[in-house]
Design an enzyme around this catalytic site. Sequence first.
Site, PDB file in Angstrom:
ATOM      1  N   ASP A 165       9.308   2.575   1.853  1.00  0.00           N
ATOM      2  CA  ASP A 165       8.129   3.310   2.317  1.00  0.00           C
ATOM      3  C   ASP A 165       7.962   2.997   3.805  1.00  0.00           C
ATOM      4  O   ASP A 165       7.486   1.923   4.178  1.00  0.00           O
ATOM      5  CB  ASP A 165       6.897   2.866   1.514  1.00  0.00           C
ATOM      6  CG  ASP A 165       5.604   3.554   1.975  1.00  0.00           C
ATOM      7  OD1 ASP A 165       5.608   4.152   3.070  1.00  0.00           O
ATOM      8  OD2 ASP A 165       4.593   3.454   1.249  1.00  0.00           O
ATOM      9  N   PHE A 201       0.856  -1.194   0.000  1.00  0.00           N
ATOM     10  CA  PHE A 201       0.000   0.000   0.000  1.00  0.00           C
ATOM     11  C   PHE A 201       0.888   1.239   0.000  1.00  0.00           C
ATOM     12  O   PHE A 201       1.720   1.406   0.891  1.00  0.00           O
ATOM     13  CB  PHE A 201      -0.943   0.045   1.203  1.00  0.00           C
ATOM     14  CG  PHE A 201      -1.885   1.223   1.134  1.00  0.00           C
ATOM     15  CD1 PHE A 201      -3.015   1.189   0.329  1.00  0.00           C
ATOM     16  CD2 PHE A 201      -1.615   2.390   1.845  1.00  0.00           C
ATOM     17  CE1 PHE A 201      -3.863   2.295   0.231  1.00  0.00           C
ATOM     18  CE2 PHE A 201      -2.460   3.495   1.753  1.00  0.00           C
ATOM     19  CZ  PHE A 201      -3.594   3.442   0.948  1.00  0.00           C
ATOM     20  N   LYS A 235       2.620   9.554   8.384  1.00  0.00           N
ATOM     21  CA  LYS A 235       1.816   9.163   9.541  1.00  0.00           C
ATOM     22  C   LYS A 235       2.316   9.654  10.916  1.00  0.00           C
ATOM     23  O   LYS A 235       1.880  10.683  11.381  1.00  0.00           O
ATOM     24  CB  LYS A 235       1.624   7.649   9.530  1.00  0.00           C
ATOM     25  CG  LYS A 235       0.692   7.203   8.391  1.00  0.00           C
ATOM     26  CD  LYS A 235       0.086   5.837   8.616  1.00  0.00           C
ATOM     27  CE  LYS A 235      -1.054   5.559   7.666  1.00  0.00           C
ATOM     28  NZ  LYS A 235      -0.701   4.991   6.382  1.00  0.00           N
TER      29      LYS A 235
END
Length: 390
Positions: free
Chosen positions: A214, A127, A243
């Site tokens: 990532d 993702f 995040k």
Amino acid sequence: MSHLMNNYSRLPIAFARGQGSNLYDENDKRYLDALAGIAVNTLGHGHPRLVKALSDQIARLIHTSNLYVVREQEALSDRLAALSAMDEVFFCNSGCEANEAAIKLARLYGHRKGVESPAIIVMEHAFHGRTLATLSATGNRKVQAGFEPLVAGFVRVPFDDLAAIETVATHNANVVAVLFEPIQGEGGINIAHQDYLRGLRRICDEKGWLFMVDEVQCGIGRTGRWFAHQHAGIKPDVMTLAKGLGSGVPVGACLAAGAAKGVFGPGNHGSTFGGNPLACVAALTTLDVIEEDGLMQRAAKLGQSIRAGFARELAAMAGVVEIRGDGLMIGIELDRPCGDLVMRAINAGLVINVTADKVIRLLPPLIFSDADADELVTGLSALIKEFLAG
Ligand SMILES: *Cc1c(COP(=O)(O)O)cnc(C)c1O
């Protein structure tokens, strides 16, 4: 009634305030927050250091522009470079933007090497976000369906499989980079082996590919190191963050080193909001508190004891496939779809998540206490037993 677009399936609950690891709804019912807004609220809710730093900064200056020097941005780039041994940083506002920057950087790097149609290797179950390029890089058809034509230039391989990479290396001369999550979050808390990371690093060196991690979900202390790839003792060429970096204030970053350093020049990329003073102070304060309060070491230890607790309660149960994770990134895989557990947990005063259909995902704030951990293990184990019993 509201005028919101219908792009989320929301739970029928609105939180009104938070304190530490606790959230309170509009009726002041308390919930233990074992999700932290999907790995975002690193310092929990209402952390006094963050509240003070942000309040002071809001009064001083929220935003100027990247037309000017931004001192807070310089300071944050120095701090991130010191923690990661990376060379330079581009700031944006989210994970998909950080990955967009990485994808653009890899393509520019490729063109400069004379590769006319550069390709990036990405993983199954990955993702990377929901912009057109990042949903094309994502390994989940549900994210892509209906948005074709996808962005070209991605080659997909199975996760954690070095032989698959070797095969691409011998057959595809257009590859210029690999983009992957050291621990897949949305994909179900899938952890790449350290040997895989080291092997992939070696292939990237041999082929002149950029090694791009990532760490939007697994970075910022959550696994017991500042960044998850550091467990393998390797260094990437590109790393993306978002995040947990700003403890709830939107901030993302794309870091570059080695062959990826100096690829972007003036005019190649940008962001209006990216790295504004408020966002940078949120990130600087988050990093300070993690370091000063030893929250990384705590994340490693607490994660271990939470997993041990679930193993004690659940390992012998039929229906529990695996309990896995690293630090405060924890997955409990069941043998059946378990999305219903999320609402059952809400009713019981627990905030959790289910991803990849069958994996209960826990991403508590790094300030989670021992008592919070006990409450989580006891409360959630009871719910899982009841769920599996039908
Ligand atoms: C959440 C996430 C993203 C996307 O971040 P947004 O801020 O939602 O754009 C990208 N990569 C990973 C690994 C993520 O977990």
